[in-house]
Design a protein around this motif. Structure first.
Motif, short mmCIF file in Angstrom:
data_model
loop_
_atom_site.label_atom_id
_atom_site.label_comp_id
_atom_site.label_asym_id
_atom_site.label_seq_id
_atom_site.Cartn_x
_atom_site.Cartn_y
_atom_site.Cartn_z
N ASN A 20 0.80 -1.24 0.00
CA ASN A 20 0.00 0.00 0.00
C ASN A 20 0.83 1.28 0.00
N ALA A 21 2.12 1.20 -0.31
CA ALA A 21 3.01 2.36 -0.21
C ALA A 21 2.49 3.58 -0.97
N LEU A 22 2.06 3.41 -2.19
CA LEU A 22 1.55 4.54 -2.99
C LEU A 22 0.10 4.33 -3.40
N THR A 39 11.94 -6.35 -3.23
CA THR A 39 10.56 -6.74 -2.95
C THR A 39 9.61 -5.57 -3.14
N VAL A 40 8.47 -5.84 -3.80
CA VAL A 40 7.38 -4.88 -3.93
C VAL A 40 6.18 -5.51 -3.25
N GLY A 41 5.63 -4.83 -2.25
CA GLY A 41 4.53 -5.38 -1.46
C GLY A 41 3.20 -5.38 -2.18
N ASP A 42 2.24 -6.09 -1.60
CA ASP A 42 0.87 -6.16 -2.14
C ASP A 42 0.30 -4.76 -2.33
N THR A 43 -0.35 -4.56 -3.42
CA THR A 43 -1.04 -3.31 -3.79
C THR A 43 -0.17 -2.06 -3.61
N ALA A 44 1.15 -2.21 -3.75
CA ALA A 44 2.07 -1.08 -3.54
C ALA A 44 1.77 0.11 -4.43
N PHE A 45 1.40 -0.15 -5.69
CA PHE A 45 1.14 0.94 -6.63
C PHE A 45 -0.30 0.92 -7.15
N ALA A 46 -1.18 0.20 -6.47
CA ALA A 46 -2.56 0.04 -6.93
C ALA A 46 -3.32 1.35 -6.94
N ILE A 55 10.85 -2.10 -13.49
CA ILE A 55 11.14 -2.95 -12.34
C ILE A 55 12.59 -3.44 -12.49
N PRO A 56 13.44 -3.15 -11.51
CA PRO A 56 14.85 -3.57 -11.59
C PRO A 56 14.99 -5.09 -11.67
N GLU A 57 16.05 -5.54 -12.31
CA GLU A 57 16.30 -6.97 -12.50
C GLU A 57 16.40 -7.74 -11.18
N GLY A 58 16.86 -7.09 -10.12
CA GLY A 58 17.06 -7.77 -8.84
C GLY A 58 15.80 -8.03 -8.05
N VAL A 59 14.65 -7.54 -8.52
CA VAL A 59 13.40 -7.76 -7.79
C VAL A 59 13.03 -9.24 -7.88
N THR A 60 12.82 -9.85 -6.73
CA THR A 60 12.49 -11.27 -6.68
C THR A 60 11.04 -11.53 -6.28
N THR A 61 10.39 -10.52 -5.68
CA THR A 61 9.01 -10.69 -5.23
C THR A 61 8.18 -9.47 -5.58
N ILE A 62 7.07 -9.70 -6.27
CA ILE A 62 6.10 -8.63 -6.54
C ILE A 62 4.78 -9.10 -5.96
N GLY A 63 4.27 -8.36 -5.00
CA GLY A 63 3.06 -8.75 -4.30
C GLY A 63 1.82 -8.72 -5.18
N GLY A 64 0.79 -9.38 -4.70
CA GLY A 64 -0.47 -9.45 -5.40
C GLY A 64 -1.10 -8.09 -5.60
N TRP A 65 -1.68 -7.90 -6.76
CA TRP A 65 -2.40 -6.68 -7.10
C TRP A 65 -1.52 -5.43 -6.98
N SER A 66 -0.20 -5.58 -7.08
CA SER A 66 0.69 -4.44 -6.87
C SER A 66 0.48 -3.33 -7.88
N CYS A 67 -0.02 -3.66 -9.06
CA CYS A 67 -0.24 -2.64 -10.09
C CYS A 67 -1.70 -2.57 -10.52
N ARG A 68 -2.60 -3.03 -9.68
CA ARG A 68 -4.03 -3.04 -10.00
C ARG A 68 -4.51 -1.65 -10.36
N MET A 69 -5.25 -1.56 -11.44
CA MET A 69 -5.89 -0.31 -11.89
C MET A 69 -4.84 0.78 -12.16
N THR A 70 -3.74 0.42 -12.77
CA THR A 70 -2.73 1.38 -13.23
C THR A 70 -2.49 1.10 -14.71
N ASN A 71 -1.61 1.88 -15.30
CA ASN A 71 -1.19 1.65 -16.68
C ASN A 71 0.09 0.83 -16.71
#
Length: 75
Positions: A20-22, A39-46, A55-71
């Motif tokens: 939920n960061a942003l 790591t990118v948490g759940d709904t971080a950019f939703a 997304i940098p190459e070193g990212v190993t985890t992208i949480g659920g719905w992290s980009c929901r309703m974005t472009n």
């Protein structure tokens, strides 16, 4: 409408973006993530207006719905 910012830069050394960061933010269109990010948490950019982010190459985890309703698309 909302005022917009052209870019938000997250500092090098940061390893995670919390859930939920942003979420719901209507001011950032471009997001620059650090190469140190792992790591990118759940709904971080939703529900944002972010349309430009790499997304940098070193990212190993992208949480659920992290980009929901974005472009932003991630497989």
């Amino acid at each position: 409408g909302y005022p917009t910012s052209s870019k938000m830069i997250i500092d090098e050394g940061i390893t995670s973006v919390s859930s939920n960061a942003l979420r719901g933010d209507r001011t950032v269109q471009t997001l620059e993530l650090p190469s140190t990010l792992r790591t990118v948490g759940d709904t971080a950019f939703a529900d944002t207006i972010i349309s430009n982010v790499t997304i940098p190459e070193g990212v190993t985890t992208i949480g659920g719905w992290s980009c929901r309703m974005t472009n932003v698309y991630h497989p």
